[in-house]
Each structure stands twice: as C-alpha cells, then as structure tokens.
Design an enzyme around this catalytic site. Structure first.
Site, PDB file in Angstrom:
ATOM      1  N   ASP A 106       0.839  -1.199   0.000  1.00 55.19           N
ATOM      2  CA  ASP A 106       0.000   0.000   0.000  1.00 55.19           C
ATOM      3  C   ASP A 106       0.874   1.249   0.000  1.00 55.19           C
ATOM      4  O   ASP A 106       2.037   1.202   0.418  1.00 55.19           O
ATOM      5  CB  ASP A 106      -0.889   0.031   1.252  1.00 55.19           C
ATOM      6  CG  ASP A 106      -1.869  -1.128   1.281  1.00 55.19           C
ATOM      7  OD1 ASP A 106      -2.161  -1.685   0.208  1.00 55.19           O
ATOM      8  OD2 ASP A 106      -2.326  -1.473   2.387  1.00 55.19           O
TER       9      ASP A 106
HETATM   10  N1  URA Z   1      -1.234  -5.993   3.723  1.00 54.65           N
HETATM   11  C1  URA Z   1      -1.741  -4.751   3.767  1.00 54.65           C
HETATM   12  O1  URA Z   1      -2.775  -4.522   4.326  1.00 54.65           O
HETATM   13  N2  URA Z   1      -1.052  -3.772   3.149  1.00 54.65           N
HETATM   14  C2  URA Z   1       0.129  -3.977   2.520  1.00 54.65           C
HETATM   15  O2  URA Z   1       0.726  -3.035   1.992  1.00 54.65           O
HETATM   16  C3  URA Z   1       0.642  -5.277   2.495  1.00 54.65           C
HETATM   17  C4  URA Z   1      -0.067  -6.274   3.097  1.00 54.65           C
END
Ligand code: URA
Length: 253
Positions: A106
């Site tokens: 993310d």
């Molecule tokens: N899980 C999440 O919620 N975000 C990420 O960036 C990676 C795994």
C-alpha cells in the site's frame, strides 16, 4: 543454436543502446568478434564468443535485473501514474528494461519490495500455489490478545466473502497506557490490504506497516527507506527456490 544471439541484439542488450545505434558501430568497423572484424549485424554470437568494441571486450548483459528496495511510505507500487510518485522513480533510469514491482505494498506501507524484469520469477512468487511467506511488522491501535492470535492461526474472515489462510501472529509488545501493540504477522498469500483487513477483523487498526521478508529474501537492516540494492546471486537463487523455481532460468543470451 541454443544460447546464440544476433550481434546487433547482443550489443544493444549489453550496451543499453538501440539497434540503430549499434548497427552504426558495426558499420563503422568498430566491432570485432573473437578479434576478427565483423560487418554484418546478423552475425551469430555463440556462448563463449567474445565481442569487442574499439578493441575492448563487451561485458555480457544479465538477462534479468533484480533490485531489493526498501519502499518508503508515500510511493505507490506501480510502474507509472499520472499523479503519484511510483517506486520506479526511486531507481536509476533503466534503458531497455521493463521493470515492475513484484506484488504491491500500500502507499502508506514501508519495506521490502522486489523490483525486476523477470516475469517468470514474479509469476511464480505471486502464484497462490507457491504460498511464499510474507512477514510484516505492524504497529496496531488496540491491545492484541492471545484470542486474536488463535483466530488468525485458524484462518480469519476478512470481509467481502474472503477468509485468510491460517497465519502466524506474534505479539511483540503491548502498551496499555497508549492502547497500542507491536506485532509480527507472517502470511502465505497476498490478498488486497490483507494485513490491515486481518487486524481489522480482530477489531483493531494498523497504524504502521513494514514488510521485512518475502520468501528467502529479508530486508537488510542497513537499507533505509528509499534505498535499494541489487540482489546477490545467493539471494536470487534462494528466492527462486522459495517458489519452486530452479535458478538460473534466465542466463545471458
Ligand atoms: N497488507 C496490507 O494490508 N497492506 C500492505 O501493503 C501489504 C499487506
């Protein structure tokens, strides 16, 4: 013959130049193969043959490149975007390389991200069948309990009709004064916002997330957010093995 390549393609790959540019080098008589002048761009270059430009040997290009990036918060895991900074903006401009991040973190997640042009390896690493481990450190709003650990170990529902595979949640620290916990979570798949959704299903919120491992690849402590380095041959081999691939699968041409 296996391992053979045309001279113009070989030179373009090794020198990072266009075919037009390298044809010009050949035309001007600046290129030799095993010490003999060549004038045809179609000359076949067999494995073990040496190619020289102006008498200097040309180093063979690796077929693929692999970067281990410590992704900083604020960059998106994409190859291009009209508005946002992408993780590729953190790498040197690549000539003739089609780099992409293997999977997504993310925008606000930090940590280990593999960037490569090796499609077969990326495919194997991301395949749900490979169950490649991904390990995260998370700062959580709320006190994570042993009941949360049990529910996550059993496979927790994460909404939209999805259930996460059984995963390992370890409580590293709890801070009741500030109502926060630090945890380590190891998952074996990569559903959208998976860690945040797993923690949300326990009634808590992820405040900060960092990926520290993918398969055999660990985030080096000395690599600060925004920094990257090329994978070592040992890391490439171990990573390929962690998803059932035998390395090398892409030797020089
Ligand atoms: N899980 C999440 O919620 N975000 C990420 O960036 C990676 C795994």
């Amino acid at each position: 013959m296996a391992g053979e390549s045309r001279l113009d393609k070989f030179l373009a790959d090794c020198l990072g130049q266009t075919r037009t540019q390298v044809k010009e080098l050949i035309r001007r008589g600046r290129v030799t193969c095993d010490g003999k002048p060549v004038t045809s761009p179609q000359t076949r270059i067999a494995e073990g043959m040496s190619v020289e430009v102006d008498g200097k040997p040309v180093a063979r290009a690796e077929k693929y490149v692999y970067y281990l990036l410590n992704k900083p918060s604020g960059w998106i895991s994409a190859t291009e975007d009209p508005k946002e900074k992408t993780v590729l903006d953190l790498l040197p401009a690549q000539k003739r390389r089609k780099l992409f991040p293997v999977g997504r973190l993310d925008k606000d997640t930090e940590g280990l991200l593999l960037i490569t042009d090796d499609g077969p390896l990326a495919h194997a690493l991301l395949s749900p069948k490979s169950h490649v481990d991904k390990e995260y450190l998370a700062l959580v709003q709320g006190i994570v309990t042993t009941e949360d650990v049990r529910r996550i170990a059993a496979g927790i529902e994460i909404g939209q009709g999805q259930t996460a595979l059984p995963a390992k949640l370890e409580i590293l620290e709890t801070d009741s004064e500030n109502n926060r916990s630090e945890v380590r979570l190891t998952i074996h798949e990569g559903k959208f916002h998976q860690v945040k959704r797993m923690i949300a299903s326990c009634g808590k919120e992820v405040l900060f997330l960092r990926r520290i491992r993918m398969g055999a690849l660990t985030l080096p402590e000395e690599l600060a957010p925004g920094e990257y380095r090329v994978l070592t041959p040992g890391e490439r081999e171990a990573l390929a093995e962690s998803c059932g691939q035998v390395f090398p699968h892409g030797m020089t041409e």
